[in-house]
Design a protein around this motif. Structure first.
Motif, PDB file in Angstrom:
ATOM      1  N   ARG A  98       0.850  -1.177   0.000  1.00  9.46           N
ATOM      2  CA  ARG A  98       0.000   0.000   0.000  1.00  9.46           C
ATOM      3  C   ARG A  98       0.891   1.234   0.000  1.00  9.46           C
ATOM      4  O   ARG A  98       2.097   1.148   0.244  1.00  9.46           O
ATOM      5  N   LEU A  99       0.300   2.369  -0.291  1.00  8.29           N
ATOM      6  CA  LEU A  99       1.075   3.598  -0.438  1.00  8.29           C
ATOM      7  C   LEU A  99       0.590   4.631   0.558  1.00  8.29           C
ATOM      8  O   LEU A  99      -0.622   4.861   0.686  1.00  8.29           O
TER       9      LEU A  99
ATOM     10  N   VAL B 101       3.878   0.456   2.328  1.00  6.50           N
ATOM     11  CA  VAL B 101       3.644  -0.251   3.588  1.00  6.50           C
ATOM     12  C   VAL B 101       2.852  -1.522   3.306  1.00  6.50           C
ATOM     13  O   VAL B 101       2.223  -1.661   2.248  1.00  6.50           O
ATOM     14  N   ARG B 102       2.906  -2.435   4.255  1.00 10.15           N
ATOM     15  CA  ARG B 102       2.105  -3.662   4.166  1.00 10.15           C
ATOM     16  C   ARG B 102       1.390  -3.871   5.486  1.00 10.15           C
ATOM     17  O   ARG B 102       1.857  -3.414   6.540  1.00 10.15           O
ATOM     18  N   ASP B 103       0.292  -4.590   5.433  1.00  5.82           N
ATOM     19  CA  ASP B 103      -0.363  -5.012   6.661  1.00  5.82           C
ATOM     20  C   ASP B 103       0.549  -5.966   7.410  1.00  5.82           C
ATOM     21  O   ASP B 103       1.073  -6.925   6.830  1.00  5.82           O
ATOM     22  N   GLY B 104       0.759  -5.690   8.695  1.00  5.32           N
ATOM     23  CA  GLY B 104       1.553  -6.568   9.530  1.00  5.32           C
ATOM     24  C   GLY B 104       0.661  -7.335  10.480  1.00  5.32           C
ATOM     25  O   GLY B 104      -0.405  -7.826  10.098  1.00  5.32           O
TER      26      GLY B 104
ATOM     27  N   ARG C  54      -4.711   1.540  -1.246  1.00  7.58           N
ATOM     28  CA  ARG C  54      -4.551   0.161  -1.697  1.00  7.58           C
ATOM     29  C   ARG C  54      -4.462   0.149  -3.226  1.00  7.58           C
ATOM     30  O   ARG C  54      -5.164   0.898  -3.907  1.00  7.58           O
ATOM     31  N   PRO C  55      -3.623  -0.734  -3.764  1.00  6.69           N
ATOM     32  CA  PRO C  55      -3.513  -0.786  -5.228  1.00  6.69           C
ATOM     33  C   PRO C  55      -4.772  -1.374  -5.859  1.00  6.69           C
ATOM     34  O   PRO C  55      -5.449  -2.205  -5.265  1.00  6.69           O
ATOM     35  N   GLU C  56      -5.083  -0.900  -7.039  1.00  4.48           N
ATOM     36  CA  GLU C  56      -6.158  -1.459  -7.840  1.00  4.48           C
ATOM     37  C   GLU C  56      -5.600  -1.759  -9.219  1.00  4.48           C
ATOM     38  O   GLU C  56      -4.961  -0.906  -9.832  1.00  4.48           O
TER      39      GLU C  56
ATOM     40  N   PRO D 147      -2.092  -7.660  13.499  1.00  2.00           N
ATOM     41  CA  PRO D 147      -3.320  -6.851  13.634  1.00  2.00           C
ATOM     42  C   PRO D 147      -3.053  -5.484  14.256  1.00  2.00           C
ATOM     43  O   PRO D 147      -2.459  -5.377  15.324  1.00  2.00           O
ATOM     44  N   GLY D 148      -3.494  -4.448  13.545  1.00  2.00           N
ATOM     45  CA  GLY D 148      -3.306  -3.093  14.039  1.00  2.00           C
ATOM     46  C   GLY D 148      -1.933  -2.514  13.776  1.00  2.00           C
ATOM     47  O   GLY D 148      -1.655  -1.377  14.146  1.00  2.00           O
ATOM     48  N   LYS D 149      -1.047  -3.275  13.116  1.00  2.00           N
ATOM     49  CA  LYS D 149       0.318  -2.828  12.850  1.00  2.00           C
ATOM     50  C   LYS D 149       0.584  -2.837  11.347  1.00  2.00           C
ATOM     51  O   LYS D 149      -0.093  -3.504  10.575  1.00  2.00           O
ATOM     52  N   PHE D 150       1.611  -2.100  10.956  1.00  2.00           N
ATOM     53  CA  PHE D 150       1.999  -2.042   9.553  1.00  2.00           C
ATOM     54  C   PHE D 150       3.503  -2.204   9.435  1.00  2.00           C
ATOM     55  O   PHE D 150       4.269  -1.764  10.298  1.00  2.00           O
ATOM     56  N   ASP D 151       3.938  -2.833   8.341  1.00  2.00           N
ATOM     57  CA  ASP D 151       5.353  -2.964   8.029  1.00  2.00           C
ATOM     58  C   ASP D 151       5.710  -1.917   6.986  1.00  2.00           C
ATOM     59  O   ASP D 151       5.037  -1.797   5.954  1.00  2.00           O
ATOM     60  N   TRP D 152       6.781  -1.185   7.254  1.00  2.00           N
ATOM     61  CA  TRP D 152       7.218  -0.119   6.354  1.00  2.00           C
ATOM     62  C   TRP D 152       8.443  -0.577   5.586  1.00  2.00           C
ATOM     63  O   TRP D 152       9.323  -1.227   6.143  1.00  2.00           O
ATOM     64  N   GLU D 153       8.527  -0.204   4.315  1.00  2.00           N
ATOM     65  CA  GLU D 153       9.751  -0.476   3.574  1.00  2.00           C
ATOM     66  C   GLU D 153      10.880   0.385   4.127  1.00  2.00           C
ATOM     67  O   GLU D 153      10.651   1.485   4.642  1.00  2.00           O
ATOM     68  N   GLY D 154      12.092  -0.106   4.059  1.00  2.00           N
ATOM     69  CA  GLY D 154      13.229   0.629   4.600  1.00  2.00           C
ATOM     70  C   GLY D 154      13.725   1.711   3.661  1.00  2.00           C
ATOM     71  O   GLY D 154      13.205   1.921   2.575  1.00  2.00           O
TER      72      GLY D 154
END
Length: 787
Positions: free
Chosen positions: A712-713, A751-754, A730-732, A756-763
């Motif tokens: 996601r962006l 970012v991605r869903d990590g 979210r991408p379409e 629950p309630g958290k997100f993973d960020w690209e470095g």
């Protein structure tokens, strides 16, 4: 009936809305017969594509505020759009669906909510409700206007759910909607709404441009209703004096001092400030802002010194160590005699620890102890900041005490304004009432400058508007200047920060800074490198807004933390920063473009940011090149052929009438002045730049393809979620298709869903997106973690 326990803060908001803290200005009304079609939807926080209706109590709250504006509400039945809204999360597409469902309406409102539960805190269950309201006019070719807000609340019982959380903030959601329609309905001339004869209804103000957020008025224009926005005096520059650390003009009032103890008093006073006024004017200062001068606690508290003045004991008296009321009035008079102004620092949130007022008026204080959770909105406004007794400003007696002294100092000393301390620790309802009441007493030109130490421009802009402040300190830009010039961040970061100007009621009134007495000195942040500090100051002192300086910046004072960053002032005639600041402020006073020019971005990339400030008769290019080679920056058609000169030296660059670009040298800030070489000047370009910078000009399609369907962006600006991953795009169909303003500068990440309630960020560093002119879509390919 379901029982629920609200925060004490929520109860206070309700009381404020019903009673003494309510704003006095009546809502602007629409002509009779104006219909607004409204659709409501709640998106499930954890499940994409799952939607629900919002509670009737929320709808009723919105209907009531719109009715006060003479709007006839037509609620579109939820069943007519729920299935389609579940497929589409984009607000603009949902808004387009709404307009198709109610083609006879003149206005439209889309209310989107999301409620997330975060767990249990002190026996209550914490929720966050996100509300996004979008409004627009039928048949308009312009983008609808949008505003967003997060609300933190707590419910008493575990079985209470998302609907209960939404009901708790129904009034606030209604307030968002009201704010959008107030901007539509406001017309330049306040007059009763005209009656209609059954023909087409034209609502005053609805033909005004509207972008993704409320448009900012031109620099110096009033953007808040009632004339709340402060109009800066021409060529103004503010200088902060910490009185005890500045100059000792009268040793007789020193009391106990210890120059070797950084936490002790050092003897500075009002007479010392008076003795240095000519030097400040020679530096280029036009407004002197004093640290609090009111009677204060003077003894240390657990080893911490009281010299700074923010531990007020008696708001009605001047601190004897500094002088007396007559001397303060004389200082104000001496400033006016020099065509300068005085700003007093006012502390309304708290008093000093263990001061007399706490003993005499214990009921005037909340008494809930220190703040434990700095992310808790209720604790921020109801508890003690670092143990300082928190005043219960919702009590009428307390309010009148603070307002009464504030008014008296206006009459007795005749300052030009107040700097208002600790904005985030007091309710916005208090600020709205106080600022309007004081402005009514002191006059519309009285400066009410809010200090909200936060880097979020969306929060800063909404606080400025809702709190009825004349202006605010621009901390987002301050943090960006340090990041770019002291820590090596991309200069394009400045562009992403400045593009948030479209969010503010009046960006030209913002007060800029590179540091202050609560932050590390810029000299320390830049590792003692004078040239880095010079570059940071060059950008600050040529930016829109009103520049402010902390005492001693011109002397290279350093200090990473308190009290080292509050050291004693030095007065030497030959420090290079003194000459640098003097020259920049002189150039600013002599330049129409630097005082009020519109912003036009010329280039933004990882090693370069170049923009122009444009008026019909002058343009100034400000450019930062962090690379190792000169860069040729193309000029737009409206500036091609101008006469060009180096601003700091005044030397004209040969080739008048032939310049189509400017050269930006590496490792420095370039300042280049352009003058028209033909009749007509830069008028058309100035108009175009103003529209673009407010998000009201041309737009360009941007297509970002991504190789990861789960990515996601999120990024700067409301269009990209304002750096809040829960609002990420979210991408379409394998990517993101956006319509963005030409000239915009954004930063973003994937970012991605990590969990629950958290997100993973690209470095890595933030990605950069600059939207130049062009008819074809701007296409970029993205890969997770790769640049």
């Amino acid at each position: 009936m379901v029982l629920r326990q609200r925060w004490a803060w929520a109860l206070f908001l309700a009381l404020g809305a019903a009673g003494c803290l309510q704003r006095s200005a009546p809502p602007v009304v629409a002509p009779n017969g104006t219909v607004v079609a409204v659709a409501y939807v709640r998106d499930e926080a954890q499940q994409r594509g799952v939607v629900a209706d919002v509670p009737e109590a929320v709808k009723q709250a919105v209907t009531e505020v719109l009715a006060k504006r003479n709007l006839q509400v037509q609620v579109v039945p939820y069943a007519q759009y729920s299935a389609e809204f579940a497929k589409v999360t984009d607000s603009q597409r949902r808004f387009a669906m709404l307009t198709a469902l109610a083609p006879q309406a003149q206005l439209y409102l889309l209310v989107e909510t999301r409620a997330s539960r975060f767990g249990e805190v002190n026996g209550r269950f914490s929720w966050e409700v996100y509300a996004r309201t979008t409004a627009g006019r039928a048949g308009s070719q312009l983008e609808p206007s949008t505003t967003n807000q997060d609300y933190g609340i707590a419910l008493q019982f575990s079985h209470l759910g998302a609907n209960d959380a939404q009901v708790e903030v129904g009034r606030q959601i209604a307030g968002q909607a009201a704010g959008l329609f107030d901007s539509f309905l406001a017309s330049p001339l306040v007059a009763p709404a005209p009656e209609t004869d059954g023909g087409p209804v034209v609502v005053p103000g609805l033909d005004a441009p509207a972008g993704g957020q409320q448009p900012s008025p031109p620099s110096g224009a009033g953007g808040l209703d009632g004339g709340a926005v402060w109009v800066p005096p021409a060529g103004d520059a503010i200088y902060f004096v910490m009185v005890d650390r500045f100059a000792n003009g009268d040793p007789r009032n020193d009391g106990k001092v210890d120059l070797k103890d950084a936490q002790a008093f050092h003897g500075g006073d009002l007479q010392g400030v008076i003795s240095r006024l000519d030097g400040l004017r020679a530096l280029g200062v036009r407004t002197v802002w004093l640290s609090p001068v009111f009677q204060m606690r003077t003894e240390k508290f657990y080893g911490y010194g009281a010299f700074h003045g923010y531990w007020v004991e008696d708001f009605g008296r001047v601190e004897p160590r500094f002088g007396d009321e007559a001397l303060l009035a004389r200082l104000s008079e001496e400033l006016r005699r020099r065509d300068m102004r005085l700003v007093l620092d006012v502390v309304l949130n708290h008093v000093g620890p263990e001061t007399r007022l706490v003993r005499e008026k214990p009921r005037w204080f909340h008494g809930q102890g220190p703040i434990d959770n700095w992310s808790d909105a209720r604790e921020l406004t109801m508890r003690d900041v670092h143990g300082l007794p928190d005043l219960a400003v919702e009590q009428e007696e307390v309010y009148q005490h603070l307002l009464g002294h504030s008014r008296r100092w206006v009459d007795a000393v005749k300052p030009a304004g107040y700097r208002l301390d600790a904005v985030k620790h007091m309710p916005l309802e208090f600020w709205a009432r106080y600022n309007d009441d004081l402005r009514a007493h002191a006059g519309k030109d009285f400066l009410l400058l809010g200090e909200m130490l936060d880097g979020d421009p969306v929060l800063l802009a909404s606080t400025m508007a809702e709190g009825r402040f004349g202006t605010m300190f621009d901390f987002p830009l301050a943090f960006a200047l340090v990041d770019v010039f002291c820590r090596g961040r991309s200069p394009a970061h400045l562009g992403a920060i400045l593009f948030n100007d479209r969010l503010y009621p009046a960006p030209g009134s913002l007060v800029t800074l590179v540091d202050n007495h609560d932050l590390p000195r810029v000299m320390s942040e830049c590792g003692g490198d004078v040239e880095r500090v010079q570059r940071a100051l060059a950008v600050q002192l040529t930016a829109r807004g009103v520049p402010s300086l902390t005492y001693g910046t011109e002397e290279g004072l350093s200090g990473k933390k308190e009290p080292e960053n509050r050291g004693d002032m030095r007065f030497t005639p030959d420090h290079p920063l003194r000459a640098w600041i003097t020259r920049l402020l002189e150039l600013r006073r002599g330049s129409e473009a630097l005082q009020g020019g519109e912003t036009l971005v010329l280039a933004a990339r990882e090693d370069l940011f170049a923009y122009a400030r444009v008026t019909p008769d002058e343009a100034v290019v400000i450019a930062v090149n962090s690379g190792k080679a000169p860069v040729d920056v193309a000029l737009p058609d409206g500036l091609v052929g101008s006469r060009l000169s180096e601003m700091l030296t005044g030397v004209e660059i040969p080739g008048a009438g032939r310049h189509s670009s400017v050269i930006v040298h590496p490792g420095q800030v370039s300042l280049l002045r352009l003058k028209p070489s033909a009749a007509g000047g830069f008028g058309a370009l100035t108009k175009q730049a103003g529209a673009r910078w407010r998000g009201q000009g041309e737009r360009r399609t941007v297509e970002l393809t991504v190789d990861d369907a789960s990515a996601r962006l999120v990024g700067s600006g409301p269009e990209l979620g304002g750096w809040k991953p829960e609002r990420s795009l979210r991408p379409e169909s394998g990517g993101f298709k956006l319509s963005l303003p030409v000239g915009a500068v954004f930063e973003y990440k994937l970012v991605r869903d990590g969990t629950p309630g958290k997100f993973d960020w690209e470095g890595g560093d933030n990605r950069l997106l600059f939207v130049p002119e062009g008819r074809e879509p701007l296409r970029l390919k993205l890969a997770w973690g790769k640049r």
